[in-house]
Design a protein around this motif. Structure first.
Motif, PDB file in Angstrom:
ATOM      1  N   GLN A   1       7.044  -0.589 -10.166  1.00  0.00           N
ATOM      2  CA  GLN A   1       5.768  -0.068  -9.693  1.00  0.00           C
ATOM      3  C   GLN A   1       4.754   0.072 -10.816  1.00  0.00           C
ATOM      4  O   GLN A   1       3.572  -0.237 -10.636  1.00  0.00           O
TER       5      GLN A   1
ATOM      6  N   GLN B   1       2.221   7.170  -6.540  1.00  0.00           N
ATOM      7  CA  GLN B   1       1.262   8.195  -6.958  1.00  0.00           C
ATOM      8  C   GLN B   1       1.729   9.590  -6.554  1.00  0.00           C
ATOM      9  O   GLN B   1       1.509  10.562  -7.273  1.00  0.00           O
TER      10      GLN B   1
ATOM     11  N   ARG C   1      -2.288  -5.195 -11.414  1.00  0.00           N
ATOM     12  CA  ARG C   1      -3.455  -5.104 -10.537  1.00  0.00           C
ATOM     13  C   ARG C   1      -4.675  -4.606 -11.304  1.00  0.00           C
ATOM     14  O   ARG C   1      -5.799  -5.060 -11.076  1.00  0.00           O
TER      15      ARG C   1
ATOM     16  N   GLU D   1       2.391   1.929  -3.384  1.00  0.00           N
ATOM     17  CA  GLU D   1       1.414   2.495  -4.315  1.00  0.00           C
ATOM     18  C   GLU D   1       1.222   3.988  -4.043  1.00  0.00           C
ATOM     19  O   GLU D   1       1.168   4.803  -4.973  1.00  0.00           O
TER      20      GLU D   1
ATOM     21  N   ARG E   1       0.841  -1.204   0.000  1.00  0.00           N
ATOM     22  CA  ARG E   1       0.000   0.000   0.000  1.00  0.00           C
ATOM     23  C   ARG E   1       0.878   1.257   0.000  1.00  0.00           C
ATOM     24  O   ARG E   1       0.611   2.217  -0.726  1.00  0.00           O
TER      25      ARG E   1
ATOM     26  N   GLU F   1       1.262  -2.013 -10.923  1.00  0.00           N
ATOM     27  CA  GLU F   1      -0.028  -1.317 -11.003  1.00  0.00           C
ATOM     28  C   GLU F   1      -0.846  -1.803 -12.194  1.00  0.00           C
ATOM     29  O   GLU F   1      -2.059  -2.042 -12.081  1.00  0.00           O
TER      30      GLU F   1
END
Length: 330
Positions: free
Chosen positions: A302, A195, A309, A191, A188, A306
């Motif tokens: 990353q 961002q 997912r 992520e 988490r 992403e």
């Protein structure tokens, strides 16, 4: 009813039954009631001490009021004081009422008996911890340890032998829920940092439910192009995933796709062919997936995670739509 302040009411129940509270019960109101109205409590103590009762009976100054569960009139804390009063021939005793439920009453009894008076035995503490785990499986090991008065390692060992279902998150002593699996918290955090690379460590830690130290480590790993999850966690993650796969029925994916490709209703329609092309996508075995993951350049990790997912979420949504259509047909 006496005019002297007492010990506890429903308004303060949360402060004494929540694991993250370190405050003592606040003063409120005490009552003088007949001893005959009281019932034995659900005490964490398996045996009373005759010597302690006799010592209390000989005390000439007023003893602190005992704590009673109002709904059941069962003694939560103060059994030795109650027996001492009976030994002296007293007909009444000063009490403070507790207005929580019976589980909260037991937790309060454990907390109070662990904090003052005659100490609980180690066996009593372990038995109490086992019950608290069953009552509040979402409480962290440290939270339960603070209530019962044993080490968090002992609580963890007791939890492993418990039938209580492990929660995804646990309530810590800070009053916040934290992921039971730190791998999830690290992911988490990665992520969030992907961002917003300029987010503060405290913001990331709070949003991901991890410590500031862990969030700082995740940021450092990402800046070095490393996996945000340390290698020592990989074996545990693999074991969890293997267990999850073992719970699902084994399906020969290639055989299912081949059977669908031979179905005319799919082969001879544009939407059918589009669906078959997507279903015939990568079906690599775990070793191949691991090989692919190990060879991803650090600066791409990353972005690819992403995208993976997002693809998984797309297929989950598609599966839900198909399931709903299947239910309608039935």
């Amino acid at each position: 009813m006496t005019g002297r302040p007492g010990f506890l009411t429903g308004e303060t129940m949360e402060t004494v039954t929540n694991p993250h509270s370190r405050s003592s019960p606040t003063a409120d109101q005490t009552y003088e009631i007949s001893i005959s109205r009281l019932l034995p409590g659900d005490s964490p103590r398996t045996a009373q001490s005759t010597a302690h009762i006799q010592a209390l009976a000989a005390v000439q100054v007023p003893l602190p009021p005992i704590i009673v569960h109002r709904a059941s009139m069962r003694v939560i804390d103060g059994v030795h004081r109650l027996v001492a009063a009976q030994l002296r021939g007293d007909e009444t005793i000063e009490v403070t009422f507790f207005d929580g439920d019976e589980r909260d009453a037991f937790v309060l009894a454990v907390r109070l008996n662990s904090a003052h008076g005659l100490p609980l035995t180690l066996a009593d503490r372990k038995a109490a911890a086992q019950r608290v785990i069953g009552y509040h499986p979402d409480w962290s090991d440290r939270s339960i340890a603070a209530v019962v008065g044993i080490s968090d390692k002992t609580v963890a060992a007791l939890r492993r032998r418990s039938d209580a279902a492990p929660p995804f998150e646990r309530l810590g002593r800070d009053g916040h829920y934290h992921p039971r699996d730190r791998v999830d918290g690290r992911l988490r955090a990665s992520e969030l940092l992907a961002q917003n690379p300029h987010a503060s460590i405290s913001e990331v830690a709070r949003a991901a439910g991890i410590s500031a130290t862990t969030a700082k480590d995740v940021r450092g790993r990402m800046r070095r192009g490393e996996n945000p999850v340390p290698n020592r966690h990989h074996a545990r993650v693999a074991a969890v995933r293997r267990a999850a796969r073992a719970e699902r029925p084994t399906v020969d994916r290639s055989a299912v796709v081949q059977r669908l490709r031979s179905d005319p209703s799919l082969r001879y329609s544009e939407t059918g062919r589009t669906l078959l092309r997507r279903l015939n996508g990568p079906g690599a075995d775990p070793a191949e997936w691991e090989l692919l993951a190990r060879n991803i350049p650090g600066h791409c990790i990353q972005a690819i995670a992403e995208l993976a997912r997002m693809c998984a979420e797309d297929w989950q949504r598609f599966a839900a739509v198909v399931d709903s259509r299947s239910a309608t047909i039935r």
